[in-house]
Design an enzyme around this catalytic site. Structure first.
Site, PDB file in Angstrom:
ATOM      1  N   GLU A 210       0.852  -1.182   0.000  1.00  0.00           N
ATOM      2  CA  GLU A 210       0.000   0.000   0.000  1.00  0.00           C
ATOM      3  C   GLU A 210       0.885   1.228   0.000  1.00  0.00           C
ATOM      4  O   GLU A 210       2.112   1.120   0.117  1.00  0.00           O
ATOM      5  CB  GLU A 210      -0.953  -0.005   1.199  1.00  0.00           C
ATOM      6  CG  GLU A 210      -0.279  -0.093   2.556  1.00  0.00           C
ATOM      7  CD  GLU A 210      -1.263  -0.429   3.679  1.00  0.00           C
ATOM      8  OE1 GLU A 210      -2.102  -1.334   3.497  1.00  0.00           O
ATOM      9  OE2 GLU A 210      -1.170   0.204   4.729  1.00  0.00           O
ATOM     10  N   HIS A 248      -4.054   3.192   8.200  1.00  0.00           N
ATOM     11  CA  HIS A 248      -2.825   2.669   8.802  1.00  0.00           C
ATOM     12  C   HIS A 248      -1.863   3.821   9.076  1.00  0.00           C
ATOM     13  O   HIS A 248      -1.672   4.684   8.237  1.00  0.00           O
ATOM     14  CB  HIS A 248      -2.130   1.693   7.845  1.00  0.00           C
ATOM     15  CG  HIS A 248      -2.797   0.366   7.733  1.00  0.00           C
ATOM     16  ND1 HIS A 248      -2.765  -0.400   6.597  1.00  0.00           N
ATOM     17  CD2 HIS A 248      -3.510  -0.354   8.632  1.00  0.00           C
ATOM     18  CE1 HIS A 248      -3.424  -1.526   6.791  1.00  0.00           C
ATOM     19  NE2 HIS A 248      -3.895  -1.528   8.017  1.00  0.00           N
TER      20      HIS A 248
END
Lengths: 291, 386
Positions: A210, A248
């Site tokens: 990511e 995150h």
């Protein structure tokens, strides 16, 4: 063979007496993982459904010869628990806790790098599952079966999505490793891919990344130089705007670094095929495995 | 947590970092009052969490009450690249002999703090790195050892700091490092770090980012959060403990797990749609949290359709279904929902939704299929045919 967790895992859980810790540790035990101890200061002598609880990791290891730790204590205590586990001689530490201060993670990483014989996975990770053998963490094992695809991912539920699509096409996993979404993970893509490369059971590796940081770029370089097995990639967050943390702690595009496009380019440049959707990732993997 | 300049300066002040006298102002009257107290000339500075304030006309010198009032009036309420100015910082104007740059940054690749110093301050650091790479002195600190005086000296001599200010600049770097560690910051950037004609070293600007995960051990810093320039939906979501980021599009997104939600945004974009938001309900969310999430998503008036993409591990799909049904009853949405639920208790969840038989709520079996469907529905909404 699988990696990190398996039939030889003897698990000690810090936070076993907590609500989350006990729920997942007992799930892990039901799956077949050998959960041998818990650590909660002040609750030594108690037990959780027959699993003995100790005040310290040292006592737990002495009594049960545990070799793997799952850290499930709240953020203010997690870094300390990781260091305690290492100090007690635990070889594999899997830290599930989300929300550990960045500076604590920095310190833990720098302490552990000077110690031999220890590997940290996480923090802020779902854990490691070797289907049919052992599950340490919160990965929902029922969706996966044993097989030859190794999966390493920064995301939990995205991994289940990809893994499930693979399973539906008839392919199983050697191991599924969540390295977590934090900026200073104990194990990187490189670390886990190296393990998969050496694992006889793994024939294809799926890496799900990511935005944020440079782990995927570093993985690309490592793959070019050291990996012979096919790797299929995915990068989430292409649509994310720069400067905003997307869930995150480590998923943020800062300035010119950490962007999704650059990661995809780096991977494709070394021959890693990158799916544009999770479904496509599974399709590519299946194509390679069947071909 | 990104801090506004003046809040960052408050944190630095606790550690003794020299800075010009100043005061905050939320109105033209307050601005003049502060300016009068400090004494002219003053600088009227927009307080927003984005750079480029000067270029946007958000930083102006005032040499009189009239000018202070004029600048305060024009800057308050100004939009600077999407951020509205609600607060000003009125600061004593400094005499500047040199503008340096100093920063301590969390370098995640190197897994160590990075300290940076340059005598070419006052401009974008990325420009400095590009145009004067040799002018930027940097080094990594071993977090277990801490920032040593010899390291400060190395930076100062490498950067070519004026000989007579090497010592105070080194002291400043050490202090910035103390702030970085002591306050659990992930960024402490001073640009410009000013050397005055009197040879004082002062922080003229401050960009400080604090680690939200460390707030539990900094109760004093929790109050530094300033959401005055924040988006109302994001503020609403934060209050409810949801991770929500507003985007520019018209398709509301709900998911469980940051990676899966980011992926959902990408898949919707790939299908030709424009996501309106990122929303991660986290693991194990209960019906109440789901309903709150729906409320936040729908409070964005641009949303024309909503996609629920869930792969439940700890999250139970039946809880998600209940949350959607509850939310539907309370909020009575006028836009279509596309729901894709897989994972724990998925069969039960699909049955719950089917039995509820909610109008304009469509079940889809796959992530790609659900994305395509919601994109189509949003388009139909535009055409007035939904």
């Amino acid at each position: 063979m699988s990696i990190l967790v398996g039939a030889d895992t003897r698990l000690v859980v810090s936070g076993l007496t907590g609500r989350e810790g006990s729920y997942h540790a007992l799930n892990n035990r039901r799956y077949g993982t050998d959960v041998v101890a818990g650590v909660t200061p002040g609750k030594g002598g108690q037990d959780v459904e027959g699993i003995p609880v100790f005040n310290t990791f040292r006592e737990a290891v002495a009594a049960t010869e545990s070799n793997t730790a799952m850290v499930f204590v709240p953020p203010p205590f997690a870094a300390d628990s990781i260091l305690e586990a290492q100090d007690a001689g635990i070889a594999t530490i899997i830290a599930i806790t989300e929300g550990i201060p960045a500076h604590d993670e920095l310190r833990v990483f720098n302490v552990l790098k000077h110690k031999s014989g220890v590997r940290l996975v996480g923090p802020n990770c779902p854990g490691v599952l070797s289907p049919g053998k052992a599950n340490v963490g919160i990965i929902p094992a029922s969706f996966f079966k044993p097989g030859n695809v190794g999966v390493v991912s920064r995301s939990g539920t995205l991994t289940y999505q990809i893994g499930n699509e693979l399973a539906q096409s008839g392919f199983g996993n050697s191991s599924i490793v969540g390295i977590g979404g934090d900026p200073v993970p104990g194990s990187s893509f490189v670390d886990i891919i190296a393990l998969f490369e050496d694992d006889p059971e793994t024939e294809l590796i799926v890496m799900s990344g990511e935005i944020g940081g440079s782990a995927e770029e570093e993985a690309a370089q490592y793959i070019a130089e050291h990996v012979s097995k096919p790797v299929v990639g995915y990068v989430a967050g292409l649509t994310a705007p720069p400067g905003k943390t997307m869930g995150h702690a480590g998923a943020i595009v800062s300035g010119s670094s950490g962007g999704g496009r650059a990661k995809i380019d780096a991977l494709e440049a070394v021959g890693v095929r990158v799916g544009r959707t999770p479904t496509q990732v599974a399709q590519i993997a299946v194509e390679i495995l069947r071909g | 947590m990104d801090l506004l300049e003046y809040k960052g300066k408050q944190v630095l002040a606790r550690h003794g970092v020299a800075q010009p006298a100043g005061g905050e102002a939320a109105s033209a009257d307050e601005a003049v009052a502060v300016a009068e107290k400090i004494g002219y000339p003053v600088v009227v500075k927009a307080q927003v969490k984005i750079g480029g304030r000067g270029k946007a006309g958000g930083i102006k010198l005032a040499t009189s009450a009239g000018e202070a009032r004029e600048h305060a009036t024009s800057i308050l309420g100004m939009d600077i690249r999407g951020h509205t100015v609600h607060v000003l910082w009125i600061e004593q104007a400094s005499e500047i002999a040199s503008e340096y740059y100093a920063a301590v940054v969390f370098d995640r690749s190197a897994k160590a703090p990075l300290v940076m110093l340059s005598t070419h301050g006052g401009m974008d650091i990325e420009q400095v790195a590009e145009q004067h790479p040799d002018a930027l002195a940097t080094l990594h600190v071993d977090p277990l050892v801490g920032f040593q005086p010899y390291q400060a000296r190395r930076l100062a001599y490498e950067a070519g700091v004026d000989a007579d200010v090497v010592r105070p600049v080194c002291r400043m770097l050490a202090t910035l490092y103390d702030v970085f560690v002591g306050e659990d910051a992930t960024l402490v950037e001073i640009n410009p770090l000013v050397i005055t004609p009197a040879r004082e070293v002062m922080a003229l600007d401050a960009k400080v980012t604090l680690d939200d995960n460390a707030m539990f051990r900094h109760p004093d810093n929790a109050g530094l959060d300033d959401s005055s320039d924040a988006d109302p939906q994001e503020a609403m979501a934060k209050e409810r403990g949801l991770t929500y980021v507003k985007l520019d599009g018209d398709i509301g997104i709900f998911g469980n797990g940051a990676g899966l939600v980011m992926s959902t945004l990408d898949v919707v974009a790939h299908a030709g749609g424009a996501p309106a938001n990122f929303l991660d309900a986290g693991g194990g969310a209960k019906a109440e949290a789901i309903a709150a999430s729906v409320d936040v998503i729908l409070s964005n008036p641009h949303v024309k359709a909503v996609l629920f993409n869930v792969f439940g591990g700890i999250t139970r799909c039946d809880e998600v279904a209940r949350g959607i049904i509850d939310a539907y009853g309370i909020l009575k949405p006028t836009v279509p929902f596309v729901v894709r639920l897989d994972g724990t208790n998925d069969v039960e969840a699909r049955k719950l939704l089917a039995d509820a038989d909610l109008p304009q709520v469509y079940a889809e079996a796959t992530m790609d299929g659900a994305a395509a469907r919601v994109v189509e529905l949003a388009r139909q909404h535009d055409a007035g045919t939904a």
